[in-house]
Design a protein around this motif. Structure first.
Motif, short mmCIF file in Angstrom:
data_model
loop_
_atom_site.label_atom_id
_atom_site.label_comp_id
_atom_site.label_asym_id
_atom_site.label_seq_id
_atom_site.Cartn_x
_atom_site.Cartn_y
_atom_site.Cartn_z
N THR A 155 20.39 8.64 -15.33
CA THR A 155 20.28 7.97 -14.03
C THR A 155 19.55 8.85 -13.01
N GLY A 156 19.74 10.16 -13.11
CA GLY A 156 19.05 11.06 -12.19
C GLY A 156 17.54 11.04 -12.39
N ILE A 157 17.11 11.05 -13.66
CA ILE A 157 15.67 11.00 -13.96
C ILE A 157 15.07 9.66 -13.51
N CYS A 158 15.77 8.58 -13.81
CA CYS A 158 15.29 7.26 -13.39
C CYS A 158 15.24 7.14 -11.87
N LEU A 159 16.19 7.81 -11.20
CA LEU A 159 16.20 7.77 -9.74
C LEU A 159 14.94 8.42 -9.16
N LEU A 160 14.47 9.51 -9.79
CA LEU A 160 13.24 10.15 -9.34
C LEU A 160 12.04 9.20 -9.49
N LEU A 161 12.00 8.46 -10.60
CA LEU A 161 10.92 7.48 -10.79
C LEU A 161 11.01 6.36 -9.76
N GLU A 162 12.23 5.99 -9.43
CA GLU A 162 12.47 4.95 -8.42
C GLU A 162 11.94 5.39 -7.06
N VAL A 163 12.25 6.63 -6.70
CA VAL A 163 11.78 7.16 -5.41
C VAL A 163 10.26 7.23 -5.39
N ALA A 164 9.65 7.58 -6.52
CA ALA A 164 8.19 7.65 -6.62
C ALA A 164 7.56 6.28 -6.34
N ALA A 165 8.19 5.22 -6.86
CA ALA A 165 7.68 3.87 -6.61
C ALA A 165 7.77 3.51 -5.13
N LEU A 166 8.86 3.93 -4.48
CA LEU A 166 9.01 3.64 -3.06
C LEU A 166 8.04 4.47 -2.22
N LEU A 167 7.71 5.67 -2.69
CA LEU A 167 6.74 6.50 -1.96
C LEU A 167 5.37 5.82 -1.90
N VAL A 168 5.04 5.05 -2.93
CA VAL A 168 3.78 4.30 -2.91
C VAL A 168 3.76 3.34 -1.73
N ILE A 169 4.88 2.66 -1.50
CA ILE A 169 4.98 1.73 -0.36
C ILE A 169 4.87 2.48 0.96
N VAL A 170 5.52 3.64 1.03
CA VAL A 170 5.48 4.45 2.26
C VAL A 170 4.04 4.87 2.56
N VAL A 171 3.33 5.36 1.55
CA VAL A 171 1.95 5.82 1.74
C VAL A 171 1.04 4.66 2.11
N LEU A 172 1.18 3.52 1.42
CA LEU A 172 0.33 2.37 1.72
C LEU A 172 0.59 1.83 3.12
N GLY A 173 1.87 1.74 3.49
CA GLY A 173 2.22 1.17 4.79
C GLY A 173 1.78 2.04 5.95
N PHE A 174 2.19 3.31 5.93
CA PHE A 174 1.84 4.20 7.04
C PHE A 174 0.37 4.60 7.00
N GLY A 175 -0.22 4.61 5.80
CA GLY A 175 -1.64 4.96 5.68
C GLY A 175 -2.57 3.85 6.13
N ASN A 176 -2.04 2.64 6.22
CA ASN A 176 -2.84 1.49 6.67
C ASN A 176 -2.09 0.76 7.77
N ALA A 177 -1.68 1.52 8.79
CA ALA A 177 -0.89 0.93 9.88
C ALA A 177 -1.68 -0.15 10.60
N GLU A 178 -1.12 -1.36 10.61
CA GLU A 178 -1.78 -2.50 11.25
C GLU A 178 -1.01 -3.01 12.46
N GLN A 179 0.29 -2.72 12.49
CA GLN A 179 1.14 -3.24 13.56
C GLN A 179 1.59 -2.11 14.49
N PRO A 180 1.77 -2.42 15.76
CA PRO A 180 2.28 -1.40 16.69
C PRO A 180 3.74 -1.10 16.41
N ALA A 181 4.17 0.10 16.79
CA ALA A 181 5.57 0.50 16.56
C ALA A 181 6.54 -0.41 17.31
N SER A 182 6.05 -1.11 18.31
CA SER A 182 6.92 -1.98 19.12
C SER A 182 7.54 -3.11 18.30
N VAL A 183 6.92 -3.48 17.16
CA VAL A 183 7.49 -4.57 16.35
C VAL A 183 8.84 -4.18 15.78
#
Length: 454
Positions: A155-183
């Motif tokens: 479960t620990g190893i799979c958790l690291l893979l899980e976090v890696a998948a979420l990091l993709v979302i973090v990088v894509l979202g913050f790297g292509n910021a389209e909305q103001p922080a006010s939302v």
């Protein structure tokens, strides 16, 4: 009943605090919470889902302190039902046990049904979601009976893979910021195809869903008897589990809202993550992330099954069932060192729920059950020191009784709102659980020396 009491086995203490945190955070499955549960909050509160998750994190901290104090004072694999019995008596213990049991039956199929979408996205297939859910649940129960130390590493190893998948979302979202922080702080909701200010009532209403996405951090207390240090590190395990879960979930949710090319289209989409990946990623990336999410759900259900086994094992040891079932549930496998029959007990009903056609209804009922359990935990933490002065409370939450009181108020408010919106069938099911608990306590609980001595 005492003459037929089971020859109980015992759990082997092999886990450190890190192992408990790995299993606990895996059972929460932050990735599937973001991918499967968070869309319900976005549909209800729009961009206000961010505030819903923040409010839920504050409320979850109150519950985490409650779990930490109770888990350290009442070290047991039984968890919530044992706390309720020791603080409020046998009837409360049985009612809590059946409520926890019902929630445990529902959580695996809810997660597994939502995971089917991501398996098909990863493989480019069109597998039936109910059959996928059935296979996931069945396989998770079979793997859950293996040695817990081995499962902690898996479960620990799979958790690291899980976090890696979420990091993709973090990088894509913050790297292509389209909305103001006010939302994030000025919630907007789609109404008749137009973005409008989201009422705070809807934001607060989505707190229950957000709390469900964090749910499981308190499951660390179920592994108290598996810990090498006798449970001394349990409060740290609970609090670290919550901290990691909130950080792992809140970051991608924020990135999701900030990175949306069109907030209206994201709120309207049944798959907000897929929308972001399609907008800023590519097909290969989408498939890899989908594979990671599917794996995370599988991993989570294995971790949840491990916890289920501990609760059922404890219930057999405390003689909550017939003598034959009590003996079966306390049987430890000689090779795997796990309560294997207790672990497999809910496999069939949980697998059958995979054929439910309405994921939203299963989710709403599961949220209702979870909030009931949280209210019980908060009440136990509020009164444990007062009613059980004979038990040493070696870990004391800060500013007691304020966190416990806030937890009671928060859980009570959520439960009232959920009950007002719940279907008649859900409410009748809750009443049915209470009725069965009265019958079981009257027939077995009062005759069980082990349960009475808790």
């Amino acid at each position: 009943m005492s003459s037929s009491s089971p020859s109980t086995g015992s759990l082997k203490p092999t886990l450190g605090t890190f192992d408990v945190v790995a299993i606990t955070v895996s059972s929460v499955t932050p990735a599937s919470s973001v991918f499967v549960i968070a869309p319900f909050a976005i549909q209800q509160a729009g961009s206000g889902a961010f505030l819903s998750f923040v409010l839920a994190a504050v409320l979850a901290l109150m519950f985490a302190w409650c779990y930490s104090e109770l888990g350290r004072a009442h070290k047991t694999a039984g968890g919530e039902y044992v706390y309720a019995k020791r603080v409020f008596g046998g009837m409360a213990g049985y009612a809590t046990f059946l409520t926890v049991l019902a929630a445990m039956i529902f959580v695996p199929p809810v997660l597994a049904t939502g995971a089917a979408t991501y398996l098909n996205a990863a493989l480019g297939t069109q597998f039936d979601s109910q059959m996928v859910a059935l296979v996931i649940v069945a396989a998770s129960y079979l793997l859950g009976v293996l040695n817990i130390k081995l499962n902690a590493w898996v479960t620990g190893i799979c958790l690291l893979l899980e976090v890696a998948a979420l990091l993709v979302i973090v990088v894509l979202g913050f790297g292509n910021a389209e909305q103001p922080a006010s939302v994030l702080l000025q919630p907007q909701l789609l109404e008749n195809g137009v973005l409008q200010a989201a009422p705070m009532a809807l934001v607060v209403g989505a707190v229950g869903i957000a709390l469900f996405s964090y749910n499981g951090f308190g499951g660390a207390v179920l592994l108290a008897e598996d810990m090498k240090d006798g449970g001394h590190g349990l409060p740290r395990a609970v609090l670290w589990s919550l901290l990691l879960v909130v950080a792992i979930e809140l970051a991608p949710l924020t990135a999701l809202l900030i990175g949306a090319p069109s907030l209206a289209e994201m709120v309207a989409s049944p798959d907000p993550i897929g929308y972001l990946l399609a907008s800023h990623g590519n097909e290969t990336l989408s498939r890899l992330v989908s594979a990671g999410i599917f794996l995370s759900v599988f991993n989570a259900i294995i971790a949840i099954v491990i916890q289920i086994g501990r609760v059922i094992f404890s219930s057999g040891r405390d003689e909550l069932w017939t003598p034959a079932l009590n003996r079966a549930f306390t049987r430890i496998h000689p090779r795997w060192e796990s309560p294997w029959l207790a672990t497999l007990f809910l496999a069939v009903p949980s697998a059958l729920l995979s054929f439910s056609s309405n994921l939203a209804e299963m989710t709403s009922f599961t949220v209702l059950l979870i909030v009931v359990v949280y209210l019980i935990i908060a009440l136990c933490a509020l009164f444990s020191r007062v009613l059980r002065r004979d038990i040493e409370h070696s870990y004391c939450m800060p500013l007691w009784p304020l966190p416990a009181l806030l937890a009671v108020i928060g859980a009570g408010y959520l439960l009232l709102n959920l009950a007002l919106e719940a279907s008649g069938q859900d409410l009748l099911t809750i009443l049915g659980l209470l009725a069965v608990s009265v019958i079981l306590y009257g027939t077995y609980g009062k005759l069980s020396p082990a349960f009475q001595k808790l």
